[in-house]
Design an enzyme around this catalytic site. Structure first.
Site, short mmCIF file in Angstrom:
data_model
loop_
_atom_site.label_atom_id
_atom_site.label_comp_id
_atom_site.label_asym_id
_atom_site.label_seq_id
_atom_site.Cartn_x
_atom_site.Cartn_y
_atom_site.Cartn_z
N ARG A 75 5.71 0.53 -7.52
CA ARG A 75 6.49 1.53 -6.76
C ARG A 75 7.22 0.86 -5.59
O ARG A 75 7.16 1.27 -4.44
CB ARG A 75 5.59 2.68 -6.26
CG ARG A 75 5.00 3.48 -7.42
CD ARG A 75 4.11 4.63 -6.95
NE ARG A 75 4.86 5.55 -6.13
CZ ARG A 75 4.48 5.98 -4.93
NH1 ARG A 75 3.36 5.54 -4.39
NH2 ARG A 75 5.20 6.83 -4.26
N GLU A 88 0.50 -11.47 -3.40
CA GLU A 88 -0.97 -11.66 -3.32
C GLU A 88 -1.65 -11.24 -4.62
O GLU A 88 -2.83 -11.51 -4.81
CB GLU A 88 -1.54 -10.89 -2.11
CG GLU A 88 -1.71 -9.39 -2.28
CD GLU A 88 -0.40 -8.60 -2.29
OE1 GLU A 88 0.69 -9.21 -2.24
OE2 GLU A 88 -0.47 -7.36 -2.35
N ARG A 122 13.13 3.13 -0.49
CA ARG A 122 11.74 3.30 -0.89
C ARG A 122 11.65 3.78 -2.34
O ARG A 122 12.49 4.57 -2.76
CB ARG A 122 11.12 4.35 0.04
CG ARG A 122 9.73 4.07 0.45
CD ARG A 122 9.26 5.08 1.47
NE ARG A 122 7.99 5.58 1.03
CZ ARG A 122 7.69 6.84 0.85
NH1 ARG A 122 8.58 7.78 1.09
NH2 ARG A 122 6.50 7.18 0.44
N CYS A 126 5.94 -5.42 0.12
CA CYS A 126 6.11 -4.06 -0.42
C CYS A 126 6.10 -3.02 0.70
O CYS A 126 7.05 -2.96 1.47
CB CYS A 126 5.07 -3.80 -1.51
SG CYS A 126 5.62 -2.51 -2.64
N GLY A 186 0.87 -1.16 0.00
CA GLY A 186 0.00 0.00 0.00
C GLY A 186 0.91 1.21 0.00
O GLY A 186 1.77 1.34 -0.86
N HIS A 207 4.44 -7.95 -4.83
CA HIS A 207 3.11 -8.27 -4.29
C HIS A 207 2.72 -9.72 -4.63
O HIS A 207 2.03 -9.94 -5.64
CB HIS A 207 2.07 -7.35 -4.94
CG HIS A 207 2.04 -5.96 -4.40
ND1 HIS A 207 1.09 -5.51 -3.51
CD2 HIS A 207 2.85 -4.91 -4.64
CE1 HIS A 207 1.31 -4.24 -3.22
NE2 HIS A 207 2.37 -3.85 -3.89
N1 GLN Z 1 6.03 3.06 -2.47
C1 GLN Z 1 5.17 2.55 -1.44
C2 GLN Z 1 5.62 2.98 -0.06
O1 GLN Z 1 6.50 3.72 0.10
C3 GLN Z 1 5.09 1.04 -1.47
C4 GLN Z 1 4.33 0.60 -2.68
C5 GLN Z 1 3.58 -0.67 -2.50
O2 GLN Z 1 3.36 -1.16 -1.38
N2 GLN Z 1 3.09 -1.18 -3.59
O3 GLN Z 1 5.04 2.55 0.88
#
Ligand code: GLN
Length: 196
Positions: free
Chosen positions: A140, A181, A110, A81, A49, A179
């Site tokens: 990301r 999931e 990150r 993530c 997320g 991910h």
């Molecule tokens: N870039 C997001 C963060 O900094 C992580 C992205 C993701 O969980 N898909 O939390």
């Protein structure tokens, strides 16, 4: 053994997809939003997320401290993530006010893959799961820049600049930059369940 009580931190992000995948494996996972929801869990999943949002909501709802303690106490945890970022002892390019549960001896960067490749799919070499690579869905995503002594590297992907660590395990804690999931592959969830 009877089926374990698996919780999925359900503050923000892809928690429903984790719950659905555990369900498909015959494990009914429950969403965790409050300190009370943590009682009696055999394992916890921290979904992807946005780590800054998950951090803020975890602090507001009073689960930041109890989850930090559960990681320290050795509860099996699966972070994906943003969940990996929340477990990392060190975060590069985090927001200054973002907090982590920590406990995993890794340094993550990150949003490491940059703008052009904010989201992509790539095969992740994961010998621990067998010969066929895991279909990694990266959104990301962070990557792991450093690992501590107790950390096993479980997964890497090849990039033009060399290979990058994207999955790790330290004792009962498993974390991926991608991910699982969202992939059509349940091997990682099954592997995590085997650690409980
Ligand atoms: N870039 C997001 C963060 O900094 C992580 C992205 C993701 O969980 N898909 O939390």
């Amino acid at each position: 053994m009877s089926t374990p009580n698996v919780g999925v931190l359900a503050l923000q992000g892809a928690f429903r997809e984790h719950i659905r995948l555990f369900d498909s494996l015959g494990v009914s996972a429950r969403g965790v939003r409050t300190p009370e929801d943590l009682i009696g869990l055999d394992a916890l999943t921290i979904p992807g997320g946005e780590s800054t949002t998950i951090s803020r909501l975890a602090a507001d709802l009073g689960v930041l401290e109890p989850v930090t303690q559960l990681v320290k106490a050795g509860l099996p945890i699966f972070g994906t993530c943003a969940g990996m970022i929340m477990l990392a002892d060190e975060v590069i390019d985090g927001r200054t006010d973002q907090q982590s549960f920590g406990g995993l001896q890794i340094t993550v960067r990150r949003n490491a893959f940059g703008r052009q490749t904010e989201s992509f799919e790539a095969p992740v070499s994961m010998p621990i799961l067998g010969d066929s690579p895991f279909p990694g869905v990266f959104i990301r995503a962070p990557w792991v820049e450093q690992v501590g002594e107790e950390v096993e590297v479980w997964g890497q992907i090849e990039r033009p600049e060399g290979s990058r660590i994207v999955a790790v395990r330290q004792g009962p804690v498993v974390a991926t930059a991608f991910h699982p999931e969202l992939a059509d592959d349940d091997r990682l969830h099954r592997k995590f369940l085997s650690l409980i």
